[in-house]
Design an enzyme around this catalytic site. Structure first.
Site, mmCIF file in Angstrom:
data_model
loop_
_atom_site.group_PDB
_atom_site.id
_atom_site.type_symbol
_atom_site.label_atom_id
_atom_site.label_comp_id
_atom_site.label_asym_id
_atom_site.label_seq_id
_atom_site.Cartn_x
_atom_site.Cartn_y
_atom_site.Cartn_z
ATOM 1 N N SER A 62 -2.662 -9.393 15.901
ATOM 2 C CA SER A 62 -1.982 -9.880 17.101
ATOM 3 C C SER A 62 -2.936 -10.041 18.277
ATOM 4 O O SER A 62 -2.608 -10.718 19.246
ATOM 5 C CB SER A 62 -0.858 -8.917 17.482
ATOM 6 O OG SER A 62 -1.386 -7.630 17.760
ATOM 7 N N HIS A 101 1.323 -1.413 9.385
ATOM 8 C CA HIS A 101 1.383 -1.932 10.748
ATOM 9 C C HIS A 101 0.943 -3.390 10.652
ATOM 10 O O HIS A 101 -0.246 -3.694 10.709
ATOM 11 C CB HIS A 101 0.461 -1.148 11.684
ATOM 12 C CG HIS A 101 0.705 0.335 11.669
ATOM 13 N ND1 HIS A 101 1.461 0.981 12.621
ATOM 14 C CD2 HIS A 101 0.310 1.296 10.794
ATOM 15 C CE1 HIS A 101 1.504 2.280 12.354
ATOM 16 N NE2 HIS A 101 0.816 2.489 11.246
ATOM 17 N N THR A 102 1.913 -4.292 10.506
ATOM 18 C CA THR A 102 1.571 -5.678 10.191
ATOM 19 C C THR A 102 0.839 -6.375 11.322
ATOM 20 O O THR A 102 0.082 -7.314 11.069
ATOM 21 C CB THR A 102 2.836 -6.470 9.830
ATOM 22 O OG1 THR A 102 3.781 -6.374 10.915
ATOM 23 C CG2 THR A 102 3.483 -5.907 8.577
ATOM 24 N N CYS A 103 1.059 -5.958 12.567
ATOM 25 C CA CYS A 103 0.366 -6.613 13.674
ATOM 26 C C CYS A 103 -1.123 -6.277 13.685
ATOM 27 O O CYS A 103 -1.910 -6.967 14.321
ATOM 28 C CB CYS A 103 0.997 -6.225 15.006
ATOM 29 S SG CYS A 103 2.379 -7.280 15.466
ATOM 30 N N PHE A 104 -1.492 -5.188 13.008
ATOM 31 C CA PHE A 104 -2.888 -4.752 13.012
ATOM 32 C C PHE A 104 -3.487 -4.731 11.606
ATOM 33 O O PHE A 104 -4.586 -4.216 11.407
ATOM 34 C CB PHE A 104 -2.996 -3.365 13.652
ATOM 35 C CG PHE A 104 -2.390 -3.305 15.021
ATOM 36 C CD1 PHE A 104 -3.021 -3.915 16.091
ATOM 37 C CD2 PHE A 104 -1.176 -2.681 15.238
ATOM 38 C CE1 PHE A 104 -2.460 -3.878 17.359
ATOM 39 C CE2 PHE A 104 -0.605 -2.642 16.501
ATOM 40 C CZ PHE A 104 -1.245 -3.246 17.562
#
Length: 821
Positions: A766, A787-790
């Site tokens: 992100s 933690h899909t954003c990271f």
């Protein structure tokens, strides 16, 4: 002090910019403006810069001062100017005689840290100003600047005019003019009114990694969009910012965008060569994508038919010779028959000379020689830990097929079975233990069964006749729009025949694969303002809420919906991937706060904080949101009278739901409904609803062939080292998994099964480039978290290989939805 001041202004103050202001509001950026005061008698106010911590004003004021005069410049947030603290963001006080000699004259640039006021509110950031005794040049017209008395400043703050933070330059029509084969409306941004903000138009298409977003910002420079701090851009290039404040560059020569600034020695031929090389990599990756049903290679570009059996084209496979078990497993073929036929069997010949076999025991006929041996593939773990076992068994010993079943051959000599009771086909012999046995993970059983059911429905059957689509490669978007929109939905369900203008070739699958590959690259290009890249990375897509800049945008969304439906109907894949919420919307599922991660990561974090904490007296919110389109800002009620309803601890859950619904769904509802109207013309809603959102992503984009070595090479570790037993076991497990399981692991950890064209080294998060990371975290009795954003996997220190595989499999296979935390 006023009596000691000169009669005429003798000092020009330029308030240039502030940097790194304090963000007091959890959900909103401030709307800063500056107030310059000398002796309480002379007051000047800058314009308001919306939603930024780094406002840029560059506004000049002429003042009457002496060396003892104190210049005070305060910064306020216009949103909170009527509140007790007036939205105070900091102040500087400058004694004129300390920085400039009024008698000698001069020019001084000052950068001062912002200071607190008497109420001791937290303040940080810097203010940049310029002091000059040169007043010979007139002050440029500052239409947005206000020159008011102190009384006006304090009593009429609500009248500070709203200012667009940037303007969109006119673009010469010749820079990016397409041939409008589909309509008279141009698809390109040069039709945008000159007041349009660039943040509402396009985002990058490809290229290098994204710089970290700094949040929405006002204009930081008076440079034109055709230059930046490094100088003028090459001819045909333009600098813009996306809705997250990330700078990107538009190449009007090729109608592409990139995160990377073109170099001063920009060479168009070099750039074209690089783009073509990237396109070839993407093409190979796209053509290797498949689904569980197609493991045998039925989706290979070299085959001339789709994996759907076509009985009327079947023929007898070549006789003679035998193949290895592995080869037979891969093709589903059978060995040649030799010797006498089994008792009760007879060989006959059709009038065309094709042999077939009669089983007088069951009074049935078949094309398959009963003397041949068939290799049966069964899923499940064998004694050595492998994923499949092979059995060799004479077809004649299997007994008759169940009532209503028939055995047939594809034109590539692969055996399949027809169930006339349900009018479905399958590769699995109903007389054998099903390959969908209990040893197979639940998700795999479900997905394959769903695919078989989905593709067997009457609405998904190809109709008789042909649907011809002729396009030019260099004009594929406009040509495809004209061709696909002129045909009825029933015509599009006929066999698809793609023809590229000026090229010889018959479409036996390869041309249609190329067509969908090229078209998906073009129609999802943010250059056209229909889609934009998500906050999660720079390769997953979401609908651009400002697509209305193109007056024909709803027609184009209906066209795109038709294309997605057409690809699914004809079993082709698109080289495009959407945010998780988009797939949920396609399935008419309710979006949740977790889905916000891919749309606005900051807002997701703030909403989560609101749910978890006491907000009474800390956050002042109402059931309304501010929306900005093309420089015009409006307040939208989330419920009737919402702007007058305060958010409290009791109703904050409802507030979070309504904000999430508005941000993800309501803002793009019109465009999405147009998309679905086109999609449902080919794919009925009740059929696609058998899939979940992760399965729908795979249905549209296919399953990639993942290079585990490249994945491992570009992985970071926190708390672990690569030599640790847990990490060694992790990669051993990943290597033993098939392509579908690897894709699901990728979905679980990054939010999408998409791999960047240059491999895992270009993986995005992100906040820009973000390598895949495995962190030592959690209790060994718990499941892994993501933690899909990271792009991060929290992996507890499991003691054994088997425990790790079991826990990881459960987390990957049974977790629903994209938001894992």
């Amino acid at each position: 002090m006023g009596s000691n001041l000169p009669a005429q202004p003798n000092l020009r103050v330029t308030i240039i910019a502030a940097d790194g202001l304090y963000k007091r509001d959890v959900f909103r950026f401030p709307d800063p403006f500056a107030v310059a005061t000398v002796g309480g008698e002379q007051t000047h106010t800058t314009s308001v810069i919306k939603k930024t911590l780094n406002p840029y004003w560059n506004e000049m004021f002429d003042l009457r001062v002496n060396e003892d005069s104190i210049l005070a410049i305060q910064i306020f947030d216009q949103k909170k100017f009527k509140k007790k603290d007036q939205g105070f963001l900091g102040v500087i006080n400058v004694r004129i005689g300390d920085v400039i000699d009024l008698q000698m004259g001069g020019d001084e640039m000052l950068t001062r840290d912002l200071k607190k006021s008497n109420d001791n509110l937290v303040v940080h950031g810097k203010l940049i100003i310029n002091l000059s005794t040169n007043l010979s040049t007139p002050i440029p017209n500052q239409a947005n600047g206000l020159h008011r008395s102190h009384a006006q400043s304090s009593t009429s703050s609500g009248l500070v005019p709203q200012v667009s933070s940037a303007s969109h330059p006119s673009v010469s029509p010749g820079q990016a003019e397409p041939s409008a084969a589909a309509s008279n409306v141009s698809l390109h941004p040069q039709r945008v009114p000159s007041t349009t903000r660039p943040t509402s138009t396009v985002g990058p298409v490809n290229g290098g990694p994204a710089p970290p977003p700094n949040g929405p910002q006002g204009s930081r420079t008076n440079l034109s969009s055709f230059e930046d701090s490094q100088g003028r851009l090459p001819a045909g290039w333009e600098r813009r910012e996306d809705n997250l404040g990330r700078t990107y560059y538009v190449d009007h020569n090729t109608r592409t965008t990139t995160w990377t600034r073109p170099s001063s020695n920009y060479n168009e031929q070099t750039q074209r060569t690089q783009r073509e090389a990237n396109m070839q990599l993407e093409r190979r990756a796209h053509q290797s994508r498949m689904l569980p049903e197609d493991r045998t290679g039925a989706n290979s570009p070299n085959l001339q038919e789709s994996p759907q059996p076509q009985p009327q084209q079947a023929h007898t496979p070549p006789a003679g010779g035998s193949a290895s078990a592995v080869s037979m497993m891969a093709t589903g073929a059978t060995t040649a028959g030799t010797g006498e036929l089994p008792p009760g069997w007879e060989q006959r010949t059709t009038p065309e000379g094709r042999p077939y076999f009669v089983d007088h025991n069951t009074r049935t006929t078949t094309w398959v020689d009963p003397r041949r041996q068939q290799y049966i593939r069964m899923y499940g773990h064998n004694a050595n830990g492998g994923n499949t076992t092979i059995q060799q068994q004479p077809v004649s010993q299997l007994g008759p097929l169940p009532s209503g079943w028939e055995m047939r051959l594809t034109n590539t000599a692969r055996v399949y079975f027809v169930d006339h009771n349900t009018k479905t086909t399958t590769w699995d012999d109903p007389r054998l233990p099903s390959s969908l046995d209990q040893g197979v993970p639940q998700y795999k059983r479900d997905f394959r069964r769903k695919l078989i059911y989905f593709r067997s429905q009457p609405a998904l059957r190809i109709m008789s006749g042909q649907c011809h689509v002729k396009v030019r490669r260099n004009n594929i978007f406009e040509d495809s729009y004209a061709e696909i929109m002129r045909q009825s939905a029933s015509d599009l369900k006929k066999r698809l025949m793609i023809k590229f203008d000026g090229e010889d070739g018959l479409d036996y699958g390869g041309l249609s694969r190329e067509f969908f590959f090229l078209l998906s690259h073009e129609m999802f290009n943010p250059f056209y303002c229909l889609f934009e890249y998500s906050a999660h990375d720079n390769y997953t897509l979401q609908i651009n809420p400002h697509s209305g800049v193109n007056p024909e945008h709803l027609n184009y969304f209906k066209f795109i919906g038709r294309v997605v439906g057409l690809a699914i109907f004809h079993r082709r894949f698109l080289d495009s991937f959407f945010i998780g919420a988009f797939y949920k919307m396609m399935l008419r599922k309710k979006v949740s706060l977790q889905d916000m991660e891919g749309v606005d990561e900051d807002l997701h974090r703030n909403l989560a904080w609101t749910l978890e904490n006491d907000i009474e007296g800390i956050i002042e919110l109402t059931f309304s949101v501010d929306d900005e389109k093309f420089g015009e800002r409006t307040t939208i009620d989330l419920k009737p009278g919402g702007r007058d309803i305060p958010v409290t601890n009791e109703n904050k859950g409802e507030y979070v739901e309504l904000v999430t619904e508005w941000k993800i769904v309501k803002r793009v509802e019109e465009q999405f409904n147009a998309f679905m109207s086109g999609f449902n013309e080919l794919i009925p809603a009740d059929l696609v609803n058998v899939f979940d959102e992760r399965e729908l992503e795979l249905l549209i984009g296919g399953i990639a062939d993942i290079d585990v070595d490249d994945w491992k090479k570009h992985t970071d570790y926190r708390g672990y080292q690569e030599q640790d037993e847990v990490i060694q076991n992790f990669w051993k497990i990943v290597r033993t998994w098939d392509a579908e399981q690897k894709s699901r692991l990728l979905q679980f950890t990054t939010g999408t099964s998409r791999i960047p064209v240059n491999g895992f080294k270009d993986l995005q998060g992100s906040d820009g480039p973000r390598r895949f990371t495995i962190e030592k975290s959690g209790d060994p009795i718990a499941l892994p978290k993501s933690h899909t954003c990271f792009n991060r996997l929290d992996l507890p220190p499991y003691k054994t290989h088997d425990v790790l595989e079991h826990k990881l499999s459960i987390a990957v296979e049974e977790t629903l939805g994209f938001g894992q935390e």
